[in-house]
Design an enzyme around this catalytic site. Sequence first.
Site, PDB file in Angstrom:
ATOM      1  CG  ASN A 148     -11.450   3.488   2.503  1.00 23.74           C
ATOM      2  OD1 ASN A 148     -10.498   3.621   3.258  1.00 23.74           O
ATOM      3  ND2 ASN A 148     -12.535   2.798   2.835  1.00 23.74           N
ATOM      4  CD1 TRP A 149      -7.548   3.194   2.922  1.00 19.44           C
ATOM      5  CD2 TRP A 149      -5.761   3.988   1.863  1.00 19.44           C
ATOM      6  NE1 TRP A 149      -6.940   2.136   2.283  1.00 19.44           N
ATOM      7  CE2 TRP A 149      -5.846   2.599   1.625  1.00 19.44           C
ATOM      8  CE3 TRP A 149      -4.709   4.702   1.292  1.00 19.44           C
ATOM      9  CZ2 TRP A 149      -4.915   1.905   0.843  1.00 19.44           C
ATOM     10  CZ3 TRP A 149      -3.781   4.025   0.510  1.00 19.44           C
ATOM     11  CH2 TRP A 149      -3.891   2.636   0.296  1.00 19.44           C
ATOM     12  N   GLY A 167      -6.518   1.259  14.662  1.00 20.47           N
ATOM     13  CA  GLY A 167      -7.171   0.262  15.511  1.00 20.47           C
ATOM     14  C   GLY A 167      -8.521   0.669  16.035  1.00 20.47           C
ATOM     15  NE  ARG A 192      -3.267   2.760   3.867  1.00 18.93           N
ATOM     16  CZ  ARG A 192      -3.874   2.384   4.981  1.00 18.93           C
ATOM     17  NH1 ARG A 192      -3.642   3.031   6.107  1.00 18.93           N
ATOM     18  NH2 ARG A 192      -4.703   1.375   4.978  1.00 18.93           N
ATOM     19  CD  GLU A 241      -2.897  -1.146   2.386  1.00 18.35           C
ATOM     20  OE1 GLU A 241      -3.038  -0.072   3.008  1.00 18.35           O
ATOM     21  OE2 GLU A 241      -3.561  -2.164   2.625  1.00 18.35           O
ATOM     22  CG  ASP A 273     -16.442   1.356  10.243  1.00 14.85           C
ATOM     23  OD1 ASP A 273     -15.703   2.247  10.701  1.00 14.85           O
ATOM     24  OD2 ASP A 273     -16.022   0.227   9.952  1.00 14.85           O
ATOM     25  CG  ASN A 328     -14.819   3.743  13.308  1.00 14.83           C
ATOM     26  OD1 ASN A 328     -13.905   3.495  12.538  1.00 14.83           O
ATOM     27  ND2 ASN A 328     -15.050   3.022  14.403  1.00 14.83           N
TER      28      ASN A 328
END
Length: 779
Positions: A636-637, A434, A374, A322, A549, A506
């Site tokens: 997303n990210w 996490g 990343r 990633e 989420d 979240n």
Amino acid sequence: MQPATPFRSALLHAFVSTIALTSVYAQAPEQQFAKLCVGCHGEGATGTDRGPSFINSRSLRRRSQGQIHDLIRNGTPGGMPAFPLPDEELTSMARYVRSFNASAFEVQPAGDQAAGEGFFFGKGQCSTCHMVHGRGKTNGPDLSSIGRELTLRDIEQTLADPTSRIGAHTSSLCPGYAFCPEDTWAVVNVRLRNGSSLRGFARAQGKHDLQLQTLDGKLHLLNDTDYTEIVREKKSLMPPLTATADERRSLIAYLTSLGGIAIGPLQSVDEPAHQTRQKSDWPTYNGTLGGNRHSAFDQINATNAGRLQLQWSWSNPYQGLETTPLVSEGVLFVTAPNEVCALDSRSGRQIWCYSRPRNSAATIAGDAAKGANRGAALLGERVFFATDDAHLICLNRLTGALMWDVDVREGPGAMGSTGAPLVVGDLVITGIAGGDAPLRGYITAYKAATGQQVWRFFTVPKRGEPGSETWTKAGPNDAIAIGGGATWTTGSYDEETGVLYWATGNPYPDTDGDERLGDNLYTNCVLALDAKTGKLRWHYQFTPHDLHDWDATEPFLLVDAPFRGRERKLLLHADRNGFFYVLDRVSGELLLGKPFVRKLTWASGIGPDGRPQLLDGNQPSKKGTKTCPAVRGATNWYSTAYNPATRLFYVMAVEDCNIYQQTKAGGFEPYRDPNDPAGKFLRALDIETGKIVWEVPQVGPPETNYSGVLSTAGNVVFYGETGGSFAAVNAKDGATLWHFNTGQQWKASPITYMVAGRQYVAIAAGGNLFSFALSAKPE
């Protein structure tokens, strides 16, 4: 059927031996070794053509008995098979194997260690070439763990006759069953084609390229068009030790005491020089501190992108990279789980790699346990990296040696790190992963020189602190204590105002809000923090009281652009909840909030007060409630980009929904709706209206594509297609200009850089890193 080879025969022998393990149970480790290991590693563990020697093995010497235990039990990828002995037998075997390599650190000969340290950094002038614990120079290997890496005899021999130790150890690039003399500090003289010459260390070399570190500490990345001759010197640059008997004894006592870098900040070290960011580099995660993955390079443009060709590739055993590589002064830094490697960005030749064993999935956060990482960060001669168990480490940029290691973890819950750190001034800033399990998230800053903590901002307040009133206790448990708010992506920084912008994840529990009534600050937010102190200036919450989420951990793009007739400092953000936001990044004022997906059922819009206007029927339920977007979000990210010429914002968007249904174990689980398949689109948005100007539909399941985008001044947008191809499209209309099939699923975003006057575009796919450039001549 393939013919047998010595190595395949060795594997077969080992496999048969494994089947018969019960026959060797409870035998002495010498007998076990003779039955299971001699076939590859030889009598007395001296090595064969099928397996390396265990005698004088630097690789084994730096491993603990527990690590050798796990190595025997698990085997190695493509090499030694696993040996599932009973644990007692594994422990005995590990102790026996380690006995072949008693290190100088374990021997600890007599001598005045303090006097030896003084000699090393003073009269002996050892530190003019070698570094220890962040002090010294890099014209030789780092010696911070030399006591564990060498035997006492090795150290004595090296001091007496350094040349005799050349090639004594095997290279890290060598297959595990062979021996390849390591010679990364060999001195060579290079005659250049322009008539001049260079002298230095051949840090890496191939048939057609050379990575040369000259004695002034600079790397020269050469290929065979640059030089005519390379002549290797036979002697080590290091002279034999000249010292009195007492000085020699004290120096050896000091060197044998060097057992590695202890966890914790350094007390003192030379301050890092602030590196000069060259226009040709990609020096930070998104290329610029402002988070906008847009490049001013235009050598590759909409008229010639069809001439792109693969220039080189680099492979890693981990198949889900990633990483976003960094490039500085021609050196590319690429990451994998618990690993950083430096490559020649023109040839892909590996210069060095730093790695440490991955941690047990039982002790760290989910994505970190899976291997998600990343990227890294750079400052001067330092490389910063976060490990899977949330240690922030600092490596030397030239050698890859560890300089400091700090444990970032604090508070309840299993946590890890997956994001690239961010360097801001003389600070290195990181977050924590996490939040889908109990934890209390935070952002934290450390001194780049020493690893000393400067500030920490918790994303979930304690009872009585500002924001805690948004967590109403509605049951026996007080969710605020373990409320989530992970900070697992890299933030953005405004150099002009000194403000850091960081995203939060979240709340926990992620889809069940019964015991955490209220907005649950500061989850699902952008936090604007004073970068020097960590003090909160303002925040904006995208999804109050999140039940689906929808982390806000997507990029924040800081751009200065006209907006509705006025020049403004903007923050652009496409959120997982399906809305595209434009904020004034100075005040936090909402300027625009519009859907960028068509499947959006939970809110009708964003109201004048900045809050979503909720629609009924989207509360997760026992029977099941369908809500759009899905749990993975409308995006997303992965990276987004804004092109100031087209005034378009580019994002990979997902049209998808989930059915949120209560499970038997409690809580709510999102399930897909087979009658409503998902789709993915590369979209270009008008930042003033939020309207979709153009889109490129993708073919295939969206979950196989976590590629982001890269925009360039050449009016090209690069991205990974869902089918596995790396593609370039016209930034104005989305027309495809070029594509290259990698055959891989995407989990990374592209970058671009310049080296030797040539523009490259690179991206990780699967376990590979690919770099492309224009063909030398038009076809």
